[in-house]
Design a protein around this motif. Structure first.
Motif, PDB file in Angstrom:
ATOM      1  N   GLY A 151       0.822  -1.216   0.000  1.00 50.95           N
ATOM      2  CA  GLY A 151       0.000   0.000   0.000  1.00 50.95           C
ATOM      3  C   GLY A 151       0.850   1.258   0.000  1.00 50.95           C
ATOM      4  N   LEU A 152       1.904   1.266  -0.828  1.00 54.42           N
ATOM      5  CA  LEU A 152       2.850   2.392  -0.811  1.00 54.42           C
ATOM      6  C   LEU A 152       2.253   3.698  -1.329  1.00 54.42           C
ATOM      7  CD1 LEU A 152       5.825   0.222  -1.758  1.00 54.42           C
ATOM      8  CD2 LEU A 152       6.132   2.124  -0.203  1.00 54.42           C
ATOM      9  N   ARG A 153       1.435   3.609  -2.352  1.00 49.68           N
ATOM     10  CA  ARG A 153       0.862   4.833  -2.928  1.00 49.68           C
ATOM     11  C   ARG A 153      -0.591   4.959  -2.456  1.00 49.68           C
ATOM     12  NH1 ARG A 153       5.362   6.154  -4.199  1.00 49.68           N
ATOM     13  NH2 ARG A 153       4.569   7.895  -3.025  1.00 49.68           N
ATOM     14  N   PRO A 154      -1.053   6.174  -2.215  1.00 45.95           N
ATOM     15  CA  PRO A 154      -2.425   6.317  -1.710  1.00 45.95           C
ATOM     16  C   PRO A 154      -3.462   6.066  -2.804  1.00 45.95           C
ATOM     17  CG  PRO A 154      -1.446   8.473  -2.104  1.00 45.95           C
ATOM     18  CD  PRO A 154      -0.372   7.471  -2.403  1.00 45.95           C
ATOM     19  N   ILE A 159       2.627   2.968   3.724  1.00 46.06           N
ATOM     20  CA  ILE A 159       2.284   4.110   2.874  1.00 46.06           C
ATOM     21  C   ILE A 159       3.408   5.146   2.901  1.00 46.06           C
ATOM     22  CG2 ILE A 159       0.916   5.276   4.687  1.00 46.06           C
ATOM     23  CD1 ILE A 159      -0.815   5.901   1.851  1.00 46.06           C
ATOM     24  N   CYS A 160       3.634   5.769   1.778  1.00 47.22           N
ATOM     25  CA  CYS A 160       4.722   6.747   1.612  1.00 47.22           C
ATOM     26  C   CYS A 160       4.594   7.881   2.635  1.00 47.22           C
ATOM     27  CB  CYS A 160       4.646   7.301   0.198  1.00 47.22           C
ATOM     28  SG  CYS A 160       5.727   8.698  -0.093  1.00 47.22           S
ATOM     29  N   SER A 161       5.607   8.054   3.459  1.00 39.37           N
ATOM     30  CA  SER A 161       5.582   9.133   4.460  1.00 39.37           C
ATOM     31  C   SER A 161       5.566  10.509   3.817  1.00 39.37           C
ATOM     32  CB  SER A 161       6.809   9.045   5.370  1.00 39.37           C
ATOM     33  OG  SER A 161       6.732   7.895   6.157  1.00 39.37           O
ATOM     34  N   MET A 162       6.157  10.604   2.624  1.00 38.43           N
ATOM     35  CA  MET A 162       6.226  11.921   1.985  1.00 38.43           C
ATOM     36  C   MET A 162       4.847  12.408   1.537  1.00 38.43           C
ATOM     37  SD  MET A 162       9.222  13.052   2.341  1.00 38.43           S
ATOM     38  CE  MET A 162       9.306  14.469   1.246  1.00 38.43           C
ATOM     39  N   GLU A 163       3.860  11.505   1.485  1.00 35.25           N
ATOM     40  CA  GLU A 163       2.490  11.957   1.205  1.00 35.25           C
ATOM     41  C   GLU A 163       2.024  12.876   2.335  1.00 35.25           C
ATOM     42  OE1 GLU A 163       0.691  11.578  -1.438  1.00 35.25           O
ATOM     43  OE2 GLU A 163       1.774   9.999  -2.509  1.00 35.25           O
ATOM     44  N   PRO A 178      17.700   7.116  -1.702  1.00 39.65           N
ATOM     45  CA  PRO A 178      16.821   7.312  -2.866  1.00 39.65           C
ATOM     46  C   PRO A 178      15.484   6.595  -2.713  1.00 39.65           C
ATOM     47  CG  PRO A 178      18.583   5.780  -3.393  1.00 39.65           C
ATOM     48  CD  PRO A 178      18.878   6.303  -2.019  1.00 39.65           C
ATOM     49  N   CYS A 179      14.520   7.038  -3.513  1.00 34.67           N
ATOM     50  CA  CYS A 179      13.204   6.375  -3.541  1.00 34.67           C
ATOM     51  C   CYS A 179      13.120   5.516  -4.794  1.00 34.67           C
ATOM     52  CB  CYS A 179      12.095   7.423  -3.573  1.00 34.67           C
ATOM     53  SG  CYS A 179      10.454   6.657  -3.713  1.00 34.67           S
ATOM     54  N   PHE A 180      12.631   4.288  -4.629  1.00 31.66           N
ATOM     55  CA  PHE A 180      12.451   3.403  -5.781  1.00 31.66           C
ATOM     56  C   PHE A 180      10.975   3.192  -6.085  1.00 31.66           C
ATOM     57  CE2 PHE A 180      16.422   2.116  -3.663  1.00 31.66           C
ATOM     58  CZ  PHE A 180      17.302   2.459  -4.676  1.00 31.66           C
ATOM     59  N   TYR A 181      10.131   4.011  -5.486  1.00 33.62           N
ATOM     60  CA  TYR A 181       8.685   3.741  -5.546  1.00 33.62           C
ATOM     61  C   TYR A 181       7.896   4.809  -6.293  1.00 33.62           C
ATOM     62  CZ  TYR A 181      10.182   0.532  -1.896  1.00 33.62           C
ATOM     63  OH  TYR A 181      10.827  -0.445  -1.191  1.00 33.62           O
ATOM     64  N   GLY A 182       8.557   5.523  -7.203  1.00 36.45           N
ATOM     65  CA  GLY A 182       7.792   6.457  -8.034  1.00 36.45           C
ATOM     66  C   GLY A 182       7.969   7.907  -7.655  1.00 36.45           C
ATOM     67  N   VAL A 183       8.845   8.191  -6.700  1.00 35.92           N
ATOM     68  CA  VAL A 183       9.138   9.582  -6.366  1.00 35.92           C
ATOM     69  C   VAL A 183      10.501   9.900  -6.957  1.00 35.92           C
ATOM     70  CG1 VAL A 183       9.569  11.220  -4.504  1.00 35.92           C
ATOM     71  CG2 VAL A 183       7.743   9.537  -4.298  1.00 35.92           C
ATOM     72  N   ASP A 184      10.593  11.061  -7.554  1.00 32.33           N
ATOM     73  CA  ASP A 184      11.769  11.381  -8.351  1.00 32.33           C
ATOM     74  C   ASP A 184      12.978  11.802  -7.504  1.00 32.33           C
ATOM     75  OD1 ASP A 184      13.332  11.870 -10.518  1.00 32.33           O
ATOM     76  OD2 ASP A 184      12.429  13.790 -11.022  1.00 32.33           O
ATOM     77  N   GLN A 198       4.104   2.985   7.832  1.00 31.77           N
ATOM     78  CA  GLN A 198       4.643   4.002   6.925  1.00 31.77           C
ATOM     79  C   GLN A 198       5.883   3.471   6.219  1.00 31.77           C
ATOM     80  OE1 GLN A 198       2.010   6.817   7.853  1.00 31.77           O
ATOM     81  NE2 GLN A 198       3.855   7.710   7.020  1.00 31.77           N
ATOM     82  N   CYS A 199       6.112   3.916   4.985  1.00 30.26           N
ATOM     83  CA  CYS A 199       7.420   3.724   4.366  1.00 30.26           C
ATOM     84  C   CYS A 199       8.315   4.850   4.881  1.00 30.26           C
ATOM     85  CB  CYS A 199       7.329   3.779   2.844  1.00 30.26           C
ATOM     86  SG  CYS A 199       8.962   3.730   2.052  1.00 30.26           S
ATOM     87  N   LEU A 200       9.476   4.474   5.402  1.00 33.02           N
ATOM     88  CA  LEU A 200      10.418   5.473   5.940  1.00 33.02           C
ATOM     89  C   LEU A 200      11.741   5.405   5.185  1.00 33.02           C
ATOM     90  CD1 LEU A 200       9.840   4.626   9.720  1.00 33.02           C
ATOM     91  CD2 LEU A 200       8.969   6.639   8.520  1.00 33.02           C
ATOM     92  N   ALA A 201      11.722   4.701   4.024  1.00 34.21           N
ATOM     93  CA  ALA A 201      12.980   4.327   3.381  1.00 34.21           C
ATOM     94  C   ALA A 201      13.884   5.503   3.043  1.00 34.21           C
ATOM     95  CB  ALA A 201      12.685   3.517   2.126  1.00 34.21           C
ATOM     96  N   CYS A 202      13.330   6.624   2.589  1.00 31.51           N
ATOM     97  CA  CYS A 202      14.225   7.728   2.205  1.00 31.51           C
ATOM     98  C   CYS A 202      14.825   8.408   3.428  1.00 31.51           C
ATOM     99  CB  CYS A 202      13.535   8.718   1.264  1.00 31.51           C
ATOM    100  SG  CYS A 202      11.950   9.262   1.817  1.00 31.51           S
ATOM    101  N   PHE A 203      14.272   8.125   4.620  1.00 33.88           N
ATOM    102  CA  PHE A 203      14.863   8.671   5.864  1.00 33.88           C
ATOM    103  C   PHE A 203      15.805   7.674   6.530  1.00 33.88           C
ATOM    104  CE2 PHE A 203      10.339  10.256   5.897  1.00 33.88           C
ATOM    105  CZ  PHE A 203      10.630  11.483   5.328  1.00 33.88           C
TER     106      PHE A 203
END
Ligand code: SF4
Length: 475
Positions: free
Chosen positions: A188-191, A247-251, A393-399, A448-453
């Motif tokens: 459920g990474l993307r909302p 879910i992507c934290s950056m959302e 880096p993000c591998f899930y669709g964020v640039d 939450q996905c926290l990968a970029c942090f």
């Protein structure tokens, strides 16, 4: 903040509707509400008894669907997408929805996210005879569905089988002869949310689209869920065992509009709570708090409320800078900061300013804003970031594709502070962010996905990837 300037971009927003006489018009409004998720292309596909219709183009929603462009999009069901493109994904052929016609029926697909195994799947499909027309991951799903059509499977089963082969982050809307199908990756990474508009069902990357069209939010699409909407109603099933919800934290931090809700929590409130949490984590002697418009305003209000330092409008965004002036190159980005933001001299002159921002990517923009505030007379500029440092880096669709773009990778907070010229720099802690969003403070299974942090990815990633902490170990 200013997406085009900082190089932190979501790649898409998707929308779908089933069972409405004005499906294309409603989709147009839905895509308008999602415009912040992508400004480089838009498209809508509809289905009526005679087949599929599609209209798409490069540009903003109102540019692509100007005049009476929607007239040809007949039918009571539709899907649409707004798109942000990376360098590799440019070109009208990659604007979605993609429509596929065959003797067994037509299909339209739109997607938000990024497939980790797209390359392997493409190679395997090409070896089996598939020819790809786009560089988009989305086409992979269409070919997988088509390949699964051998035998006596229903279309739903074929879609399920194809989805189960995908790895990474994805929110798909698929228009088929059997109905509108909606799928969310196992984490459920993307909302992606489901709503109701009268008797019609709607799906959208963000609930702000439901507010605009007058629909009520029902729920989020579950990780690993395939939801089929047709004249029989809703049919929910799993194409994969749900993994750990991530879910992507950056959302919460940056991408979603403040009037959207994710998992029942309003984005503005989440950001405000992040600002309050920051003020609990750091004490600063200052005269005024200001937020970098637009996405940092909520956190700045929260910081002000909790710290007792008054909030002021210290920076103004110029809303009328045309998109065409902002090109995704470093030189243009640097020039663009000045075109897009102005300090309010009367607010900052002679003051110790707390500048709240939601994130620092390359640092170029932060450095220029700090300088702008100081040139306008601020005696001190204390930068507080309502999120932890971006280090992976993000591998899930964020640039954010390489960690070399990230100023915080491999640097201490003080080194970053010095580079951006601030008097102090504070980031929100990961635990503080989770607490503010209402998640368990434990990073594992926090939802939450926290990968970029943190560099801890909720899924497998590209096999040849060397992460920042691995580089430090000489790998
Ligand atoms: S890595 Fe960061 S930007 Fe990418 S999905 Fe995870 S939280 Fe979002």
């Amino acid at each position: 903040m200013l997406a085009e300037l900082r190089g932190l971009n979501e790649e898409c927003g998707v929308f779908g509707i089933w069972g409405h006489d004005e499906a294309a018009q409603i989709s147009y409004y839905g895509l308008h509400a999602l415009q912040h998720r992508g400004q480089e292309g838009a498209g809508i596909a509809t289905k009526n008894g005679k087949g599929m219709h599609v209209l798409k183009g490069e540009g903003l929603v109102n540019e692509v669907f100007s005049g009476d462009a929607l007239k040809g999009l007949t039918g009571h069901t539709a899907i649409g997408q707004v798109r942000y493109t990376t360098e590799a994904g440019r070109g009208i052929e990659n604007v979605q929805p993609l429509v596929f016609r065959s003797t067994t029926g037509s299909m339209a697909i739109a997607h938000n996210g990024n497939l980790i195994n797209a390359k392997e799947l493409k190679e395997s499909l090409e070896q089996q005879g598939s020819i790809f027309q786009t560089t988009s991951d989305t086409e992979v799903l269409a070919h997988l569905i088509k390949r699964s059509s051998r035998g006596s499977l229903t279309q739903r089963d074929r879609v399920k089988k194809a989805l189960s082969m995908l790895k990474g982050a994805f929110a798909f809307v698929v228009l088929t002869e059997e109905g509108l199908m909606v799928a969310q990756d196992p984490n459920g990474l993307r909302p992606l949310s489901l709503g109701k508009l009268g008797d019609a069902y709607v799906v959208s990357s963000e609930t702000c689209a439901f507010d605009l069209i007058g629909a009520e939010t029902i729920r989020s699409i579950e990780p690993g869920e395939l939801l089929t909407i047709n004249n029989s109603g809703l049919h929910s099933e799993r194409f994969a065992q749900p993994g750990e919800r991530a879910i992507c934290s950056m959302e919460y931090v940056y991408f979603s509009r403040p009037d959207s809700d994710i998992d029942g929590l309003n984005i503005h409130m989440a950001r405000k709570r992040c600002g309050k949490q920051l003020a609990r984590e750091i004490k600063i002697d200052a005269d005024v708090v200001t937020g970098v418009p637009d996405s940092s305003i909520s956190a700045a209000i929260g910081f002000s409320e909790e710290s007792g330092i008054p909030y002021e409008l210290g920076l103004i965004k110029n809303r009328y800078v045309g998109r065409t002036f902002i090109q995704p190159t470093q030189a243009m980005r640097e020039r663009g900061v000045k075109m897009k933001l102005s300090p309010v001299h009367q607010v900052v002159e002679g003051k110790r300013v707390v500048m709240v921002d939601d994130s620092i990517v390359r640092g170029t923009t932060s450095k220029r804003i700090v300088k702008m505030l100081k040139d306008a007379g601020a005696t001190e500029v204390h930068v507080v970031i309502a999120a932890p440092p971006l280090v992976s880096p993000c591998f899930y669709g964020v640039d954010i594709s390489t960690d070399s773009e990230l100023i915080a990778t491999g640097r201490s907070v003080d080194e970053v502070r010095e580079l951006i010229g601030a008097d102090s720099l504070t980031f929100l802690s990961v635990e503080g962010m989770l607490q503010a969003i209402g998640r368990p403070a434990e990073m594992k299974n926090c939802g939450q996905c926290l990968a970029c942090f943190t560099g801890e990815y909720p899924t497998e990633i590209y096999a040849d990837t060397v992460l920042p902490h691995e580089k430090e170990l000489g790998r």
